[in-house]
Design a protein around this motif. Structure first.
Motif, PDB file in Angstrom:
ATOM      1  N   VAL A  39      -9.263 -11.184  -0.753  1.00  0.00           N
ATOM      2  CA  VAL A  39      -9.789  -9.825  -0.854  1.00  0.00           C
ATOM      3  C   VAL A  39      -9.292  -9.041   0.345  1.00  0.00           C
ATOM      4  O   VAL A  39      -9.495  -9.449   1.496  1.00  0.00           O
ATOM      5  N   ILE A  40      -8.650  -7.916   0.073  1.00  0.00           N
ATOM      6  CA  ILE A  40      -8.158  -7.024   1.116  1.00  0.00           C
ATOM      7  C   ILE A  40      -8.960  -5.731   1.038  1.00  0.00           C
ATOM      8  O   ILE A  40      -9.067  -5.121  -0.027  1.00  0.00           O
ATOM      9  N   GLY A  41      -9.528  -5.321   2.164  1.00  0.00           N
ATOM     10  CA  GLY A  41     -10.362  -4.124   2.189  1.00  0.00           C
ATOM     11  C   GLY A  41      -9.567  -2.843   2.088  1.00  0.00           C
ATOM     12  O   GLY A  41      -8.349  -2.854   1.838  1.00  0.00           O
ATOM     13  N   ASN A  42     -10.232  -1.731   2.316  1.00  0.00           N
ATOM     14  CA  ASN A  42      -9.595  -0.423   2.241  1.00  0.00           C
ATOM     15  C   ASN A  42      -8.857  -0.096   3.533  1.00  0.00           C
ATOM     16  O   ASN A  42      -9.254  -0.521   4.622  1.00  0.00           O
ATOM     17  N   HIS A  43      -7.751   0.622   3.403  1.00  0.00           N
ATOM     18  CA  HIS A  43      -6.990   1.137   4.547  1.00  0.00           C
ATOM     19  C   HIS A  43      -6.491   0.022   5.472  1.00  0.00           C
ATOM     20  O   HIS A  43      -6.512   0.165   6.694  1.00  0.00           O
ATOM     21  N   CYS A  44      -6.047  -1.068   4.894  1.00  0.00           N
ATOM     22  CA  CYS A  44      -5.493  -2.170   5.684  1.00  0.00           C
ATOM     23  C   CYS A  44      -3.965  -2.037   5.756  1.00  0.00           C
ATOM     24  O   CYS A  44      -3.331  -1.525   4.829  1.00  0.00           O
ATOM     25  N   HIS A  79      -9.819  -1.423   7.309  1.00  0.00           N
ATOM     26  CA  HIS A  79      -9.123  -0.977   8.519  1.00  0.00           C
ATOM     27  C   HIS A  79      -8.657  -2.135   9.399  1.00  0.00           C
ATOM     28  O   HIS A  79      -8.716  -2.049  10.627  1.00  0.00           O
ATOM     29  N   THR A  80      -8.193  -3.204   8.805  1.00  0.00           N
ATOM     30  CA  THR A  80      -7.632  -4.304   9.585  1.00  0.00           C
ATOM     31  C   THR A  80      -6.105  -4.235   9.551  1.00  0.00           C
ATOM     32  O   THR A  80      -5.505  -3.664   8.636  1.00  0.00           O
ATOM     33  N   VAL A  81      -5.490  -4.856  10.559  1.00  0.00           N
ATOM     34  CA  VAL A  81      -4.033  -4.889  10.681  1.00  0.00           C
ATOM     35  C   VAL A  81      -3.591  -6.340  10.851  1.00  0.00           C
ATOM     36  O   VAL A  81      -4.133  -7.065  11.691  1.00  0.00           O
ATOM     37  N   VAL A  82      -2.636  -6.759  10.055  1.00  0.00           N
ATOM     38  CA  VAL A  82      -2.017  -8.081  10.199  1.00  0.00           C
ATOM     39  C   VAL A  82      -0.516  -7.858  10.349  1.00  0.00           C
ATOM     40  O   VAL A  82       0.131  -7.332   9.444  1.00  0.00           O
ATOM     41  N   GLU A  83       0.022  -8.273  11.476  1.00  0.00           N
ATOM     42  CA  GLU A  83       1.427  -7.983  11.757  1.00  0.00           C
ATOM     43  C   GLU A  83       2.367  -9.033  11.159  1.00  0.00           C
ATOM     44  O   GLU A  83       1.936 -10.044  10.586  1.00  0.00           O
ATOM     45  N   ASP A  84       3.668  -8.803  11.326  1.00  0.00           N
ATOM     46  CA  ASP A  84       4.721  -9.581  10.674  1.00  0.00           C
ATOM     47  C   ASP A  84       4.593 -11.090  10.926  1.00  0.00           C
ATOM     48  O   ASP A  84       4.221 -11.538  12.016  1.00  0.00           O
ATOM     49  N   LYS A  85       4.903 -11.840   9.861  1.00  0.00           N
ATOM     50  CA  LYS A  85       5.045 -13.295   9.909  1.00  0.00           C
ATOM     51  C   LYS A  85       3.763 -14.038  10.307  1.00  0.00           C
ATOM     52  O   LYS A  85       3.814 -15.203  10.697  1.00  0.00           O
ATOM     53  N   GLU A 127      -6.297  -4.727 -14.249  1.00  0.00           N
ATOM     54  CA  GLU A 127      -5.722  -3.426 -13.898  1.00  0.00           C
ATOM     55  C   GLU A 127      -6.449  -2.752 -12.733  1.00  0.00           C
ATOM     56  O   GLU A 127      -5.952  -1.776 -12.156  1.00  0.00           O
ATOM     57  N   ASP A 128      -7.637  -3.282 -12.390  1.00  0.00           N
ATOM     58  CA  ASP A 128      -8.410  -2.691 -11.298  1.00  0.00           C
ATOM     59  C   ASP A 128      -8.260  -3.452  -9.986  1.00  0.00           C
ATOM     60  O   ASP A 128      -8.845  -3.047  -8.971  1.00  0.00           O
ATOM     61  N   LEU A 129      -7.495  -4.541  -9.988  1.00  0.00           N
ATOM     62  CA  LEU A 129      -7.392  -5.367  -8.786  1.00  0.00           C
ATOM     63  C   LEU A 129      -6.545  -4.713  -7.693  1.00  0.00           C
ATOM     64  O   LEU A 129      -6.836  -4.837  -6.503  1.00  0.00           O
ATOM     65  N   VAL A 130      -5.487  -4.022  -8.090  1.00  0.00           N
ATOM     66  CA  VAL A 130      -4.605  -3.369  -7.111  1.00  0.00           C
ATOM     67  C   VAL A 130      -4.465  -1.900  -7.512  1.00  0.00           C
ATOM     68  O   VAL A 130      -3.770  -1.583  -8.483  1.00  0.00           O
ATOM     69  N   PRO A 131      -5.116  -0.985  -6.796  1.00  0.00           N
ATOM     70  CA  PRO A 131      -5.055   0.435  -7.175  1.00  0.00           C
ATOM     71  C   PRO A 131      -3.681   1.053  -6.920  1.00  0.00           C
ATOM     72  O   PRO A 131      -2.862   0.511  -6.166  1.00  0.00           O
ATOM     73  N   ARG A 132      -3.433   2.173  -7.529  1.00  0.00           N
ATOM     74  CA  ARG A 132      -2.140   2.842  -7.401  1.00  0.00           C
ATOM     75  C   ARG A 132      -1.884   3.354  -5.982  1.00  0.00           C
ATOM     76  O   ARG A 132      -0.739   3.604  -5.597  1.00  0.00           O
ATOM     77  N   SER A 133      -2.919   3.524  -5.215  1.00  0.00           N
ATOM     78  CA  SER A 133      -2.753   4.048  -3.856  1.00  0.00           C
ATOM     79  C   SER A 133      -2.164   3.029  -2.894  1.00  0.00           C
ATOM     80  O   SER A 133      -1.837   3.362  -1.757  1.00  0.00           O
ATOM     81  N   VAL A 134      -2.013   1.771  -3.327  1.00  0.00           N
ATOM     82  CA  VAL A 134      -1.464   0.725  -2.459  1.00  0.00           C
ATOM     83  C   VAL A 134       0.058   0.844  -2.391  1.00  0.00           C
ATOM     84  O   VAL A 134       0.734   0.925  -3.427  1.00  0.00           O
ATOM     85  N   GLU A 135       0.595   0.842  -1.175  1.00  0.00           N
ATOM     86  CA  GLU A 135       2.042   0.851  -0.966  1.00  0.00           C
ATOM     87  C   GLU A 135       2.527  -0.590  -0.842  1.00  0.00           C
ATOM     88  O   GLU A 135       2.117  -1.305   0.071  1.00  0.00           O
ATOM     89  N   GLY A 173      -7.902  -3.186  -1.643  1.00  0.00           N
ATOM     90  CA  GLY A 173      -8.612  -1.916  -1.565  1.00  0.00           C
ATOM     91  C   GLY A 173      -7.695  -0.714  -1.584  1.00  0.00           C
ATOM     92  O   GLY A 173      -6.454  -0.829  -1.645  1.00  0.00           O
ATOM     93  N   ASP A 174      -8.289   0.446  -1.509  1.00  0.00           N
ATOM     94  CA  ASP A 174      -7.540   1.710  -1.571  1.00  0.00           C
ATOM     95  C   ASP A 174      -6.720   1.940  -0.303  1.00  0.00           C
ATOM     96  O   ASP A 174      -7.093   1.530   0.791  1.00  0.00           O
ATOM     97  N   SER A 175      -5.590   2.613  -0.502  1.00  0.00           N
ATOM     98  CA  SER A 175      -4.757   3.127   0.602  1.00  0.00           C
ATOM     99  C   SER A 175      -4.301   2.037   1.567  1.00  0.00           C
ATOM    100  O   SER A 175      -4.271   2.247   2.783  1.00  0.00           O
ATOM    101  N   CYS A 176      -3.943   0.884   1.041  1.00  0.00           N
ATOM    102  CA  CYS A 176      -3.402  -0.193   1.872  1.00  0.00           C
ATOM    103  C   CYS A 176      -1.872  -0.145   1.857  1.00  0.00           C
ATOM    104  O   CYS A 176      -1.260   0.370   0.916  1.00  0.00           O
TER     105      CYS A 176
END
Length: 461
Positions: free
Chosen positions: A390-395, A411-417, A354-362, A375-378
């Motif tokens: 592992v995905i960090g915060n604000h990605c 704070h990383t960005v990975v674009e489409d495809k 239940e802690d792997l993907v926080p509610r703040s993830v869209e 991470g948070d706010s991804c």
């Protein structure tokens, strides 16, 4: 800083060695020193501090290079806020002189601060092995040192070959009936044969020789060892100090050559040496030791040293080196990129689902996240698949992206495809659309242009 109920006397002090970590390039740089490298979205240093807190060690020194001091000190006091998280502990960040690349040099730098038996661990040692098991062996058997060993991580797929190639075989000799560590020799120091001294076999007829154990860089030492090290020219704890101390067990000639008697006979160490050895003499197959009457009179000032019976004493019989193998929980070192990736996956397994993907993830429609920590706010786009990563915060991750066995820092960005497999993307970096990366590392702040096809590459500015 107010340490509240901090005890005035301490059984152990601890030293965390926060070295440079050249093998982790380009994951680390001046903005992210080794100790601050995120592992499962927490700095590596966090894991040693938690282990020491579990061990109830309340006097901790972190020795680092000058360029890393500000980052580590800020994390300790401003982010982690040790005064509240560990209210009974004193945690100090100390700048080492020079390059600080040699572990023994870093330890020598704090030698005058060490007043008790002490723990030394590397900032890349990650373990939840119960500390009481390690410390109780030291308390009961009272050895010169106790070292922790572990089996290598067991990676999946092609990562297995990389870790095997990176970690050289070590030949570790242990008498398991007494936990005695008899030798630890790196594979690159060997030819086709492993010579074993007859003096070892005479004293220890049954020796288990391991080739699948690795030194965890976690040791508990008697206080006299820091006095000995401070006056020596030893550079490496693992490669020089540990082999030398193990050699003392069965070579009186080497022991006398190094002048160890004067450290054991120093008043500050001698009473401790004999008291602890006497207390441990009934278990573990260790020899009893009692101080002679003339030695008692010497320390009372009633005799000169030249009048003491056998002033040298058979100290080599009482130099005892012990080892434990971490067979429960996890224990590994983050000393290479492959180990970093595998260590990240190991820690994911220890986190509650239940802690792997926080509610703040869209999460977009059709997005799949399996066996991964986010991470948070991804933001994760539609039909994107994330596995064992592992995905960090604000990605920000685009649509139709595949991420497997990889790490994305904050704070990383990975674009489409885009497709990432076995890849590390450091903080504030961008991977543009249609990139396909396998076993790559992208340094902090790098933008990778669209449609890049990479395998085994390191991308730096």
């Amino acid at each position: 800083m107010d340490f509240g109920g901090l005890a005035t006397t301490r059984e152990f002090q601890a030293v965390i060695l926060a070295g440079s970590g050249a093998k982790l390039f380009p994951l680390i740089d001046e903005k992210c020193p080794k100790a601050m490298l995120p592992l499962a979205n927490k700095p590596m240093l966090f894991y040693q501090l938690e282990w020491l807190e579990t061990a109830m060690i309340n006097d901790i020194m972190i020795v680092c290079q000058e360029e890393a001091h500000k980052k580590i000190n800020s994390y300790i006091h401003n982010v982690l806020n040790v005064s509240e998280r560990y209210p009974n502990s004193k945690v100090e960040v100390i700048k080492a002189k020079g390059s600080g690349s040699a572990s023994a040099d870093a330890l020598r730098h704090v030698a005058n601060r060490i007043k008790t038996d002490f723990i030394v661990m590397s900032c890349d040692t990650i373990t939840n092995y119960p500390p009481n098991k390690l410390l109780d062996v030291f308390r009961i058997q009272s050895p010169t040192f106790t070292a922790l060993f572990h089996e290598p991580l067991k990676p999946e797929g092609e990562a297995a070959a990389k870790i095997k190639d990176d970690d050289l075989i070590e030949y570790v000799g242990i008498d398991h009936s007494t936990c005695r560590l008899l030798f630890a020799v790196a594979g690159d120091e060997m030819d086709d044969e492993l010579p074993v001294r007859m003096s070892i076999l005479d004293k220890f007829p049954v020796v288990n020789i391991h080739t699948k154990l690795r030194d965890a860089h976690l040791y508990v030492f008697k206080h006299w060892v820091i006095d000995f090290l401070a006056k020596s020219k030893i550079q490496s704890i693992k490669e020089e100090l540990i082999p030398l101390l193990t050699h003392f067990q069965y070579s009186e000639k080497v022991l006398k050559r190094e002048g160890v008697e004067k450290y054991l006979m120093a008043p500050s160490n001698f009473d401790q040496f004999y008291t602890s050895r006497h207390q441990s003499s009934t278990g573990g197959g260790f020899v009893n030791a009692t101080r002679s009457e003339s030695m008692n009179k010497f320390y009372k000032g009633e005799l000169k040293e030249s009048e003491v019976d056998d002033p040298s004493t058979d100290f080599h019989k009482h130099i005892v080196c012990t080892a434990l193998v971490a067979k429960e929980g996890f224990c590994f070192r983050v000393n290479s990129v492959p180990n970093y990736l595998e260590g990240s996956r190991t820690l994911i397994k220890t986190i509650n689902a239940e802690d792997l993907v926080p509610r703040s993830v869209e999460r977009g429609k059709g997005c799949q996240v399996g066996d991964s920590l986010v991470g948070d706010s991804c933001r994760v786009g539609e039909k994107t698949s994330i596995k064992k990563s592992v995905i960090g915060n604000h990605c920000v991750i685009g649509k139709n992206v595949k991420i497997i066995n990889s790490v994305l820092m904050d704070h990383t960005v990975v674009e489409d495809k885009a497709v990432l497999e076995g890849t590390v993307v450091c903080s504030n970096s961008k991977v543009l659309e249609l990139c396909n990366l396998r076993d790559c590392q992208i340094a902090s702040g790098v933008t990778l242009e669209r449609e890049v096809q990479g395998k085994g590459e390191a991308y730096i500015e």
